[in-house]
Enzyme design. Structure first.
Site, PDB file in Angstrom:
ATOM      1  N   TYR A  81       0.874  -1.182   0.000  1.00  0.00           N
ATOM      2  CA  TYR A  81       0.000   0.000   0.000  1.00  0.00           C
ATOM      3  C   TYR A  81       0.906   1.225   0.000  1.00  0.00           C
ATOM      4  CZ  TYR A  81      -3.842  -3.106   1.509  1.00  0.00           C
ATOM      5  OH  TYR A  81      -4.779  -4.110   1.612  1.00  0.00           O
ATOM      6  N   PHE A 236     -14.058   0.381  -3.255  1.00  0.00           N
ATOM      7  CA  PHE A 236     -13.996   1.485  -4.215  1.00  0.00           C
ATOM      8  C   PHE A 236     -15.384   1.849  -4.770  1.00  0.00           C
ATOM      9  CE2 PHE A 236      -9.727  -0.527  -4.495  1.00  0.00           C
ATOM     10  CZ  PHE A 236      -8.987   0.551  -4.028  1.00  0.00           C
TER      11      PHE A 236
HETATM   12  N1  LIG Z   1      -6.743  -8.511   1.051  1.00  0.00           N
HETATM   13  C1  LIG Z   1      -7.070  -7.679   0.101  1.00  0.00           C
HETATM   14  O1  LIG Z   1      -6.935  -7.986  -1.077  1.00  0.00           O
HETATM   15  C2  LIG Z   1      -7.642  -6.348   0.423  1.00  0.00           C
HETATM   16  C3  LIG Z   1      -8.216  -5.580  -0.591  1.00  0.00           C
HETATM   17  C4  LIG Z   1      -8.765  -4.358  -0.243  1.00  0.00           C
HETATM   18  C5  LIG Z   1      -8.713  -3.920   1.061  1.00  0.00           C
HETATM   19  N2  LIG Z   1      -8.132  -4.685   2.027  1.00  0.00           N
HETATM   20  C6  LIG Z   1      -8.106  -4.266   3.438  1.00  0.00           C
HETATM   21  O2  LIG Z   1      -9.448  -4.114   3.849  1.00  0.00           O
HETATM   22  C7  LIG Z   1      -9.633  -2.826   4.414  1.00  0.00           C
HETATM   23  C8  LIG Z   1     -11.046  -2.370   4.157  1.00  0.00           C
HETATM   24  O3  LIG Z   1     -11.263  -2.231   2.773  1.00  0.00           O
HETATM   25  P1  LIG Z   1     -11.339  -0.828   2.041  1.00  0.00           P
HETATM   26  O4  LIG Z   1     -10.772   0.247   2.909  1.00  0.00           O
HETATM   27  O5  LIG Z   1     -10.759  -0.977   0.692  1.00  0.00           O
HETATM   28  O6  LIG Z   1     -12.885  -0.651   1.803  1.00  0.00           O
HETATM   29  P2  LIG Z   1     -14.135  -0.394   2.764  1.00  0.00           P
HETATM   30  O7  LIG Z   1     -13.734  -0.470   4.192  1.00  0.00           O
HETATM   31  O8  LIG Z   1     -15.230  -1.240   2.265  1.00  0.00           O
HETATM   32  O9  LIG Z   1     -14.540   1.093   2.373  1.00  0.00           O
HETATM   33  C9  LIG Z   1     -13.673   2.162   2.506  1.00  0.00           C
HETATM   34  C10 LIG Z   1     -14.387   3.351   1.925  1.00  0.00           C
HETATM   35  O10 LIG Z   1     -15.533   3.652   2.731  1.00  0.00           O
HETATM   36  C11 LIG Z   1     -15.448   4.996   3.202  1.00  0.00           C
HETATM   37  N3  LIG Z   1     -15.947   4.977   4.578  1.00  0.00           N
HETATM   38  C12 LIG Z   1     -15.400   4.385   5.654  1.00  0.00           C
HETATM   39  N4  LIG Z   1     -16.164   4.564   6.750  1.00  0.00           N
HETATM   40  C13 LIG Z   1     -17.226   5.296   6.347  1.00  0.00           C
HETATM   41  C14 LIG Z   1     -18.374   5.818   7.003  1.00  0.00           C
HETATM   42  N5  LIG Z   1     -18.581   5.630   8.311  1.00  0.00           N
HETATM   43  N6  LIG Z   1     -19.271   6.537   6.278  1.00  0.00           N
HETATM   44  C15 LIG Z   1     -19.072   6.740   4.958  1.00  0.00           C
HETATM   45  N7  LIG Z   1     -18.010   6.278   4.274  1.00  0.00           N
HETATM   46  C16 LIG Z   1     -17.091   5.561   4.966  1.00  0.00           C
HETATM   47  C17 LIG Z   1     -14.007   5.391   3.092  1.00  0.00           C
HETATM   48  O11 LIG Z   1     -13.907   6.768   2.810  1.00  0.00           O
HETATM   49  P3  LIG Z   1     -13.333   7.819   3.894  1.00  0.00           P
HETATM   50  O12 LIG Z   1     -11.841   7.655   3.883  1.00  0.00           O
HETATM   51  O13 LIG Z   1     -13.817   9.124   3.382  1.00  0.00           O
HETATM   52  O14 LIG Z   1     -13.939   7.454   5.204  1.00  0.00           O
HETATM   53  C18 LIG Z   1     -13.537   4.576   1.890  1.00  0.00           C
HETATM   54  O15 LIG Z   1     -13.823   5.270   0.688  1.00  0.00           O
HETATM   55  C19 LIG Z   1      -8.557  -1.968   3.749  1.00  0.00           C
HETATM   56  O16 LIG Z   1      -8.310  -0.795   4.451  1.00  0.00           O
HETATM   57  C20 LIG Z   1      -7.407  -2.929   3.679  1.00  0.00           C
HETATM   58  O17 LIG Z   1      -6.710  -2.933   4.906  1.00  0.00           O
HETATM   59  C21 LIG Z   1      -7.602  -5.902   1.720  1.00  0.00           C
END
Ligand SMILES: NC(=O)c1ccc[n+]([C@@H]2O[C@H](COP(=O)([O-])OP(=O)(O)OC[C@H]3O[C@@H](n4cnc5c(N)ncnc54)[C@H](OP(=O)(O)O)[C@@H]3O)[C@@H](O)[C@H]2O)c1
Length: 313
Positions: A81, A236
């Site tokens: 990342y 996303f």
């Molecule tokens: N193993 C893998 O292949 C893989 C792939 C992807 C991700 N991951 C891990 O999984 C974690 C979670 O996935 P992710 O961050 O991609 O997606 P997610 O948690 O599904 O969504 C993150 C998105 O939601 C928004 N968000 C978060 N809290 C919110 C709220 N209370 N109200 C409105 N919007 C909100 C964030 O924007 P803001 O920043 O504006 O809050 C961001 O755009 C990652 O951080 C990473 O550590 C792992």
């Protein structure tokens, strides 16, 4: 006792919360690592496209410190990342780490200068990846490392991961890795890995609208293995559903909170790692640990995935 029932639990007059503050605790199987069920995913702390530094590095540090101050002790990251960026921010914000903080990282990808995501799965690349993580996080050993299979565009793809899991098991014997997990894998790949080493967690794409792993989650729950959904809020493409919005309105909660609460209710082995770059969103997400959804509400929310599948056809 006079207690007022709200979606965030029983409040007032000494009424106990129906859930622990961060959703209760979970111990990774065969380990001494116990975490709160609501953790934090650090991917959103890198710059746009998970590339380069964030626009507001101090803000990123503040999010991590607020998470840990609120009791979060499970942080998900990867050295790819940024690359390196989120690990370096975690180190800046939290090092020296408090006892009990579990940092979970992953191996299996690299980011060339064109910002693409490429596999990095040879033994040499996996070893280099471990040392990148150790250096950038400032650790002597990594608590949990997920082997992240690259799979196909839309998810995991079948194919042997034995060579990579064997390489990680070797790094575990050298005490550079304490425990092994898997990410973006199929049920067959989980079984293949378990024949080689103990697996403590699986991290796949799963949420209210994307439920391809329902059977895998139940299988892992029977074994006491953690299932850690990535994209719990849609990643996303944030979750959007009229049912979700209607339920949230009715409960006086935010749709994203209901989506996370549904995951906590879905199975006791589910751990949350929602990603956010905002302290306000972090606080909303952590408040979910005290939310209780009724069986009727859960049934209503369970209809969302079926509707999403029907809409695709
Ligand atoms: N193993 C893998 O292949 C893989 C792939 C992807 C991700 N991951 C891990 O999984 C974690 C979670 O996935 P992710 O961050 O991609 O997606 P997610 O948690 O599904 O969504 C993150 C998105 O939601 C928004 N968000 C978060 N809290 C919110 C709220 N209370 N109200 C409105 N919007 C909100 C964030 O924007 P803001 O920043 O504006 O809050 C961001 O755009 C990652 O951080 C990473 O550590 C792992």
């Amino acid at each position: 006792m006079n207690a007022r029932r709200t979606p965030f639990g029983l409040e007032a007059d000494g009424g106990g919360m129906s859930r622990a503050a961060l959703g209760g605790r979970f111990t990774f199987p065969g380990t001494s690592l116990t975490v709160e069920r609501i953790g934090y995913g650090a991917m959103q702390l890198a710059g746009p496209g998970v590339w380069g530094p964030p626009g507001d590095p101090d803000g990123a540090v503040a999010v991590l410190r607020a998470a840990v101050a609120a009791g979060v002790n499970h942080i998900d990251t990867a050295d790819f990342y940024g690359p390196h960026v989120t690990n370096q921010i975690i180190r800046r914000a939290l090092h020296p780490y408090s006892a009990g903080l579990v940092i979970v990282t992953k191996l299996g990808a690299r980011r060339p200068a064109d910002k693409s995501w490429q596999p990095a799965i040879s033994p040499r690349e996996l070893i280099a990846g471990v040392h990148d993580n150790l250096r950038n996080l400032g650790l002597d050993a990594l608590d949990i490392v997920n082997y992240r299979a690259m799979g196909a565009i839309h998810g995991p793809a079948e194919g042997s991961i034995a060579g990579q899991v064997t390489a990680l098991a070797e790094l575990r014997r050298k005490d550079l890795i304490r425990h092994i997990g898997l990410s973006n894998v199929t049920a067959a790949q989980v079984a293949e890995a378990q024949a080689i080493t103990d697996v403590v967690c699986v991290q796949n794409n799963y949420n209210l609208a994307h439920r391809g792993d329902d059977a895998l989650i139940d299988n892992l729950a029977r074994q006491g293995i953690a299932y850690v959904p990535f994209f719990p809020l849609g990643g996303f493409t944030p979750l959007q559903s009229s049912t979700l919005s209607a339920v949230a309105d009715r409960l006086g909660a935010k749709p994203m909170q209901v989506a996370l609460a549904w995951l906590l209710h879905r199975s006791p082995n589910i751990l949350l790692i929602p990603g956010t770059s905002s302290v306000a969103h972090l606080r909303e997400n952590l408040a979910v640990g005290r939310m209780t959804l009724s069986p009727e509400t859960l049934a209503e929310l369970n209809g969302i995935a079926a509707a999403a599948v029907a809409a695709k056809h």
